[in-house]
Design an enzyme around this catalytic site. Structure first.
Site, mmCIF file in Angstrom:
data_model
loop_
_atom_site.group_PDB
_atom_site.id
_atom_site.type_symbol
_atom_site.label_atom_id
_atom_site.label_comp_id
_atom_site.label_asym_id
_atom_site.label_seq_id
_atom_site.Cartn_x
_atom_site.Cartn_y
_atom_site.Cartn_z
ATOM 1 N N ARG A 125 -49.856 -5.440 92.475
ATOM 2 C CA ARG A 125 -50.680 -6.390 93.230
ATOM 3 C C ARG A 125 -50.542 -6.211 94.742
ATOM 4 O O ARG A 125 -49.433 -6.161 95.261
ATOM 5 C CB ARG A 125 -50.299 -7.835 92.856
ATOM 6 C CG ARG A 125 -50.896 -8.255 91.534
ATOM 7 C CD ARG A 125 -50.430 -9.622 91.142
ATOM 8 N NE ARG A 125 -49.014 -9.642 90.777
ATOM 9 C CZ ARG A 125 -48.376 -10.716 90.372
ATOM 10 N NH1 ARG A 125 -49.004 -11.854 90.284
ATOM 11 N NH2 ARG A 125 -47.104 -10.661 90.037
ATOM 12 N N CYS A 135 -46.225 -12.041 97.027
ATOM 13 C CA CYS A 135 -45.535 -13.112 97.755
ATOM 14 C C CYS A 135 -45.632 -12.955 99.270
ATOM 15 O O CYS A 135 -46.364 -13.689 99.919
ATOM 16 C CB CYS A 135 -44.071 -13.154 97.331
ATOM 17 S SG CYS A 135 -43.882 -13.676 95.630
ATOM 18 N N ASP A 139 -48.773 -18.912 77.466
ATOM 19 C CA ASP A 139 -49.595 -18.135 78.408
ATOM 20 C C ASP A 139 -51.008 -18.100 77.867
ATOM 21 O O ASP A 139 -51.214 -17.978 76.647
ATOM 22 C CB ASP A 139 -49.045 -16.704 78.538
ATOM 23 C CG ASP A 139 -49.527 -16.034 79.831
ATOM 24 O OD1 ASP A 139 -48.693 -15.756 80.698
ATOM 25 O OD2 ASP A 139 -50.752 -15.801 79.951
#
Ligand SMILES: NC(=O)c1ccc[n+]([C@@H]2O[C@H](COP(=O)([O-])OP(=O)(O)OC[C@H]3O[C@@H](n4cnc5c(N)ncnc54)[C@H](O)[C@@H]3O)[C@@H](O)[C@H]2O)c1
Length: 452
Positions: A359, A288, A51
């Site tokens: 988010r 999503c 990462d």
């Protein structure tokens, strides 16, 4: 021509690029499995979790998962997995699995900067000036509109690696695949192990290799499709379908309110038919469902196709936080008692239950509107990252309901496990005579309790 140069499926070195909600569970699932589920072979794979966020790597090495999905023991006990933020550690990798975010920008168009960066870095790593390894396979799991793998990522990798993609001479080459991630954070039943994995590859042999790779550790099995674009499209329509279904009941909720009909009662009645799909009105947020349809409409626009139903669904769902705000104001104005300051208690601010992810949470937009009305806001959310929430809206969340306080407006936004003990009795204890309750999950019914 049969390709003997593909990596050894049971001994390969696998790097997972991007260790978030998707990448971390995936890398642990690969590292955990030592017996191939499709043969009697032992699996001796090395897994490297990469990462670019050095803090994330530091925390994972110490056994801390900020996404509260894994406990310390699960992270520390595992052998055959290393965490790094040093690209040099990826030199000998055979299989790259890319799980970096694919958000939207301010114009609600795909922001591909992170996926382009990841492709660029992988290209540099597999360049033969950098490594003796060849025939690497790069599998993308991030959510893409049909075409991102082949039209955007592969050209970047070809350019930086100076290798030929899918070369028929089987030398100085690399291959690709796309296998969408379908996990559902916060859901302990639908985990990586028991969701069928859709797989695809850049040529038939690579597709079989990739299918066998996932089949070796995913209990639910795999579903191999003929092309990368089919796999990309399959994933993105799952979330788009859900978005449109929710948008339909949201539109009905707005419409029925005007007719004075109780939407939940209507939905209960309609659901007695065997083929009626059960959806409830609600706020759609997250990384999503509220994002992926924009990827599809972007691609549609690019080719001059108007995906009007998908766009309408997004418009309705994006409007719901504002609709909720207007409903709250309307109920307050009808109330007989007037309060100088509205004291608001909100249960749950993340985008969905049992999850730390903030988010695109529609609750944040609602809170911004309530703040403009000078309401005093208290939040109870044991899951949310408190520092992140504070940096977003300047309010610190509590783990429990503060003691000895009364509220004039209660918003029960999420049916988190931690909230199962909340009852009408609890509401009564923290209410004043005119308290209004908005229950967004349809758990509570009664006077002064409103739903979407
Ligand atoms: N979260 C979900 O429920 C879910 C489910 C299915 C699919 N997806 C898709 O999976 C992808 C990843 O989502 P997520 O929720 O795991 O994101 P996330 O933000 O939780 O994690 C992504 C990680 O990638 C790292 N990163 C970003 N750019 C990088 C780069 N170039 N190189 C290395 N690391 C990089 C970030 O630091 C972060 O730790 C997205 O495309 C998303 O749409 C998400």
């Amino acid at each position: 021509m049969h390709n003997n140069n593909l990596p050894n499926i049971s001994n390969c070195i696998v790097a997972v690029i991007g260790l978030g909600y998707v990448g971390l569970p995936l890398s642990l699932a690969i590292a955990k499995n030592k017996n191939c589920l499709r043969s009697d072979k032992k699996l001796n794979r090395r897994v490297i979790g990469y990462d670019l966020n050095s803090q994330r790597i530091r925390e994972l090495k110490e056994g801390f998962d900020k996404n509260i999905v894994f406990k310390k023991k699960e992270l520390i006990d595992l052998k055959f997995i290393e965490y790094t933020n040093d690209l040099e550690d990826l030199k000998n990798v055979d299989i790259f699995i890319v799980t970096v975010p694919t958000p939207i920008d301010k114009k609600k168009e795909p922001d591909l900067s992170l996926i382009k960066k990841a492709s660029f870095e992988i290209g540099k790593i597999i360049n033969s000036d950098n490594t003796k390894k060849d025939n690497q396979i790069i599998i993308f799991e991030s959510t893409f509109y049909p075409g991102i793998t082949e039209e955007i990522c592969i050209p970047i990798i070809e350019k930086t690696s100076k290798k030929k993609f899918n070369s028929s001479v089987l030398k100085n080459t690399f291959y690709c695949g796309y296998s969408p991630e379908r996990i559902n954070p916060g859901d302990q039943n639908n985990t990586i192990d028991n969701i069928v994995k859709v797989t695809s590859g850049s040529n038939p042999e690579v597709a079989i290799w990739i299918d066998n790779f996932y089949g070796s550790f995913i209990k639910a099995g795999t579903h191999k499709v003929k092309s990368i674009k089919v796999a990309e499209a399959a994933k993105i329509i799952e979330n788009t379908q859900r978005d449109i279904n929710i948008a339909l009941v949201n539109e009905l909720a707005i419409f029925f309110k005007k007719l004075g009909i109780d939407t939940n009662e209507v939905l209960d009645a309609a659901a007695t038919k065997w083929n009626f799909h059960k959806y409830r009105p609600g706020l759609v947020g997250g990384h999503c469902i509220g994002v992926d349809p924009y990827y599809l409409t972007y691609k549609a626009n690019q080719i001059g196709f108007k995906a009007s139903l998908i766009s309408s669904g997004r418009k309705i769902n994006d409007f719901m936080h504002e609709y909720l705000f207007l409903e709250i104001i309307s109920q307050i104005s009808k109330r007989k008692i007037e309060y100088e300051v509205e004291k608001v208690l909100i249960f749950g601010v993340t985008y969905k239950e049992n999850c730390s992810d903030l988010r695109n949470s529609q609750m944040l937009f609602l809170i911004e509107n309530l703040k403009k009305e000078n309401m005093e806001i208290t939040i109870v959310d044991p899951n949310v990252n408190k520092d992140l929430l504070y940096s977003e809206i300047g309010i610190k969340a509590n783990n429990e309901i503060p003691e000895n306080k009364k509220y004039t407006l209660i918003i029960f936004a999420l049916n988190n496990k931690n909230f199962y003990s909340i009852s009408e009795k609890v509401f009564a204890e923290i209410s004043t005579p005119g308290t209004i309750i908005f229950d967004l999950v349809n758990r509570f019914f009664g006077d002064n309790i409103f739903h979407l």
